[in-house]
Design a protein around this motif. Structure first.
Motif, mmCIF file in Angstrom:
data_model
loop_
_atom_site.group_PDB
_atom_site.id
_atom_site.type_symbol
_atom_site.label_atom_id
_atom_site.label_comp_id
_atom_site.label_asym_id
_atom_site.label_seq_id
_atom_site.Cartn_x
_atom_site.Cartn_y
_atom_site.Cartn_z
ATOM 1 N N LEU A 1 -7.062 -9.338 -11.653
ATOM 2 C CA LEU A 1 -7.419 -8.123 -10.656
ATOM 3 C C LEU A 1 -6.886 -7.294 -10.852
ATOM 4 N N GLN A 2 -5.650 -7.585 -11.353
ATOM 5 C CA GLN A 2 -4.488 -6.485 -11.859
ATOM 6 C C GLN A 2 -5.233 -5.786 -12.911
ATOM 7 N N LYS A 3 -4.960 -6.592 -13.930
ATOM 8 C CA LYS A 3 -6.134 -5.885 -14.915
ATOM 9 C C LYS A 3 -6.927 -5.922 -15.450
ATOM 10 N N ILE A 4 -7.527 -5.312 -14.149
ATOM 11 C CA ILE A 4 -9.101 -5.241 -14.604
ATOM 12 C C ILE A 4 -8.696 -3.619 -13.775
ATOM 13 N N LEU A 5 -7.723 -3.930 -13.220
ATOM 14 C CA LEU A 5 -7.459 -2.440 -11.474
ATOM 15 C C LEU A 5 -7.006 -1.076 -13.123
ATOM 16 N N GLU A 6 -5.521 -1.906 -14.007
ATOM 17 C CA GLU A 6 -5.762 -0.556 -14.885
ATOM 18 C C GLU A 6 -6.801 -0.739 -15.593
ATOM 19 N N VAL A 7 -7.651 -1.328 -16.464
ATOM 20 C CA VAL A 7 -8.996 -1.232 -17.366
ATOM 21 C C VAL A 7 -9.542 0.053 -16.207
ATOM 22 N N ILE B 1 -11.956 2.354 -6.701
ATOM 23 C CA ILE B 1 -12.213 0.765 -6.602
ATOM 24 C C ILE B 1 -12.338 0.116 -5.516
ATOM 25 N N VAL B 2 -13.078 -0.482 -4.548
ATOM 26 C CA VAL B 2 -13.626 -0.841 -3.987
ATOM 27 C C VAL B 2 -13.692 -2.105 -3.918
ATOM 28 N N ILE B 3 -13.510 -3.348 -2.742
ATOM 29 C CA ILE B 3 -14.030 -4.460 -3.383
ATOM 30 C C ILE B 3 -13.651 -5.052 -1.144
ATOM 31 N N GLY B 4 -14.363 -6.208 -1.494
ATOM 32 C CA GLY B 4 -15.374 -6.334 0.230
ATOM 33 C C GLY B 4 -14.502 -8.079 -0.468
ATOM 34 N N HIS B 5 -14.965 -8.869 1.258
ATOM 35 C CA HIS B 5 -14.818 -10.441 1.714
ATOM 36 C C HIS B 5 -15.660 -10.780 2.622
ATOM 37 N N ALA B 6 -16.303 -11.431 2.913
ATOM 38 C CA ALA B 6 -16.658 -12.577 4.151
ATOM 39 C C ALA B 6 -15.184 -12.536 4.914
ATOM 40 N N ASN B 7 -15.159 -11.953 5.931
ATOM 41 C CA ASN B 7 -14.223 -12.211 6.908
ATOM 42 C C ASN B 7 -13.343 -14.223 6.948
ATOM 43 N N GLU B 8 -14.774 -14.316 6.652
ATOM 44 C CA GLU B 8 -13.574 -16.465 6.200
ATOM 45 C C GLU B 8 -13.229 -16.342 4.710
ATOM 46 N N ASN B 9 -13.699 -15.329 3.946
ATOM 47 C CA ASN B 9 -12.444 -16.156 2.843
ATOM 48 C C ASN B 9 -11.598 -15.485 2.341
ATOM 49 N N PHE B 10 -10.530 -16.029 3.128
ATOM 50 C CA PHE B 10 -9.332 -16.123 3.271
ATOM 51 C C PHE B 10 -8.564 -16.244 1.437
ATOM 52 N N GLN B 11 -9.613 -16.766 0.496
ATOM 53 C CA GLN B 11 -8.314 -16.843 -0.767
ATOM 54 C C GLN B 11 -8.852 -15.189 -1.039
ATOM 55 N N SER B 12 -10.000 -15.006 -1.617
ATOM 56 C CA SER B 12 -10.166 -13.411 -1.533
ATOM 57 C C SER B 12 -9.144 -12.728 -0.734
ATOM 58 N N MET B 13 -8.863 -13.363 0.288
ATOM 59 C CA MET B 13 -8.115 -11.881 1.397
ATOM 60 C C MET B 13 -6.711 -11.625 0.928
ATOM 61 N N ARG B 14 -6.155 -13.339 -0.012
ATOM 62 C CA ARG B 14 -4.916 -12.775 -0.351
ATOM 63 C C ARG B 14 -4.375 -12.312 -1.630
ATOM 64 N N VAL B 15 -5.738 -12.622 -2.217
ATOM 65 C CA VAL B 15 -5.902 -11.406 -3.834
ATOM 66 C C VAL B 15 -5.492 -10.660 -3.624
ATOM 67 N N THR C 1 -7.283 4.420 -5.281
ATOM 68 C CA THR C 1 -7.276 4.817 -6.233
ATOM 69 C C THR C 1 -6.254 4.968 -7.050
ATOM 70 N N LYS C 2 -6.741 5.784 -8.443
ATOM 71 C CA LYS C 2 -5.156 5.664 -9.196
ATOM 72 C C LYS C 2 -4.071 6.298 -8.553
ATOM 73 N N GLU C 3 -4.020 6.893 -7.734
ATOM 74 C CA GLU C 3 -2.783 7.604 -6.981
ATOM 75 C C GLU C 3 -2.801 6.462 -6.016
ATOM 76 N N THR C 4 -2.562 5.206 -5.212
ATOM 77 C CA THR C 4 -2.555 4.354 -4.693
ATOM 78 C C THR C 4 -2.507 3.274 -5.693
ATOM 79 N N PHE C 5 -2.508 2.756 -6.928
ATOM 80 C CA PHE C 5 -2.557 1.614 -7.416
ATOM 81 C C PHE C 5 -1.115 1.832 -8.274
ATOM 82 N N LYS C 6 -0.877 0.355 -8.200
ATOM 83 C CA LYS C 6 0.506 0.468 -8.265
ATOM 84 C C LYS C 6 1.158 -0.804 -9.190
ATOM 85 N N LYS C 7 1.072 -0.489 -10.879
ATOM 86 C CA LYS C 7 1.076 -1.417 -12.006
ATOM 87 C C LYS C 7 1.609 -2.382 -11.581
#
Length: 182
Positions: free
Chosen positions: A113-119, A129-143, A176-182
């Motif tokens: 995910l870090q790499k694709i955000l850079e791309v 770039i937006v992303i969502g997860h079902a409330n019960e999907n705790f693994q995606s939430m951690r990522v 956003t590009k401004e809030t993204f941290k490499k």
């Protein structure tokens, strides 16, 4: 709409190809792997092949890149996908991912995910770039949290659980590009 090939650790991100169908079927047939996704589980390899052909390879027609296959370089195996699958509005895309269960909890998806955000920000020039997860999907939430996404809102109906036939709560984040941290 080609993307750069990315290497990290013992993994590579490259465009999804039809030859990945067998590996995609391997993890796409597993209910636990796909239970929060809009597709699967696959019942045979032709469904995975069809997904690649109809969804991934046709994305450039909608102004989106094909999507990345995550490759384990030790055995030249496709172990998952990560991709910009929806153009939300001009310069705003949604990212999603799926990983073979045998590779969970190893930090692979967080780094992918870090790499694709850079791309997304520096190669494609996306503004948000937006992303969502079902409330019960705790693994995606951690990522998502490991990649410093900013919580935007909770939606009660946007996530449709195809197994229960119900709309369920989901959480949505952005960078956003401004809030993204490499």
């Amino acid at each position: 709409m080609k993307q750069p090939i990315i290497y990290f650790d013992n993994y590579m991100l490259r465009d999804v190809e039809l030859k990945d169908a067998k590996d995609m079927f391997e993890y796409g047939k597993d209910l636990e792997t796909v239970k929060f996704l809009s597709w699967g589980p696959y019942s045979d390899v032709t469904e995975a092949y069809g997904s690649i052909k109809e969804f991934f390879l046709k994305r450039p027609e909608r102004g989106l890149p094909v999507g990345y296959a995550i490759i384990d370089l030790k055995n030249n195996k496709m172990i998952g996908t990560i991709d910009f699958h929806t153009m939300v509005s001009d310069g705003v895309v949604e990212v999603g991912f799926c990983l073979n269960k045998a590779y969970w909890n190893k930090g692979i998806m967080s780094k992918s995910l870090q790499k694709i955000l850079e791309v997304g920000f520096y190669f494609h020039g996306y503004k948000k770039i937006v992303i969502g997860h079902a409330n019960e999907n705790f693994q995606s939430m951690r990522v998502i949290e490991k990649n410093n996404f900013i919580f935007e809102y909770e939606d009660q109906k946007k996530y449709y659980n195809r197994f229960t036939g119900l709309n369920e709560p989901s959480k949505w984040y952005y960078l956003t590009k401004e809030t993204f941290k490499k």
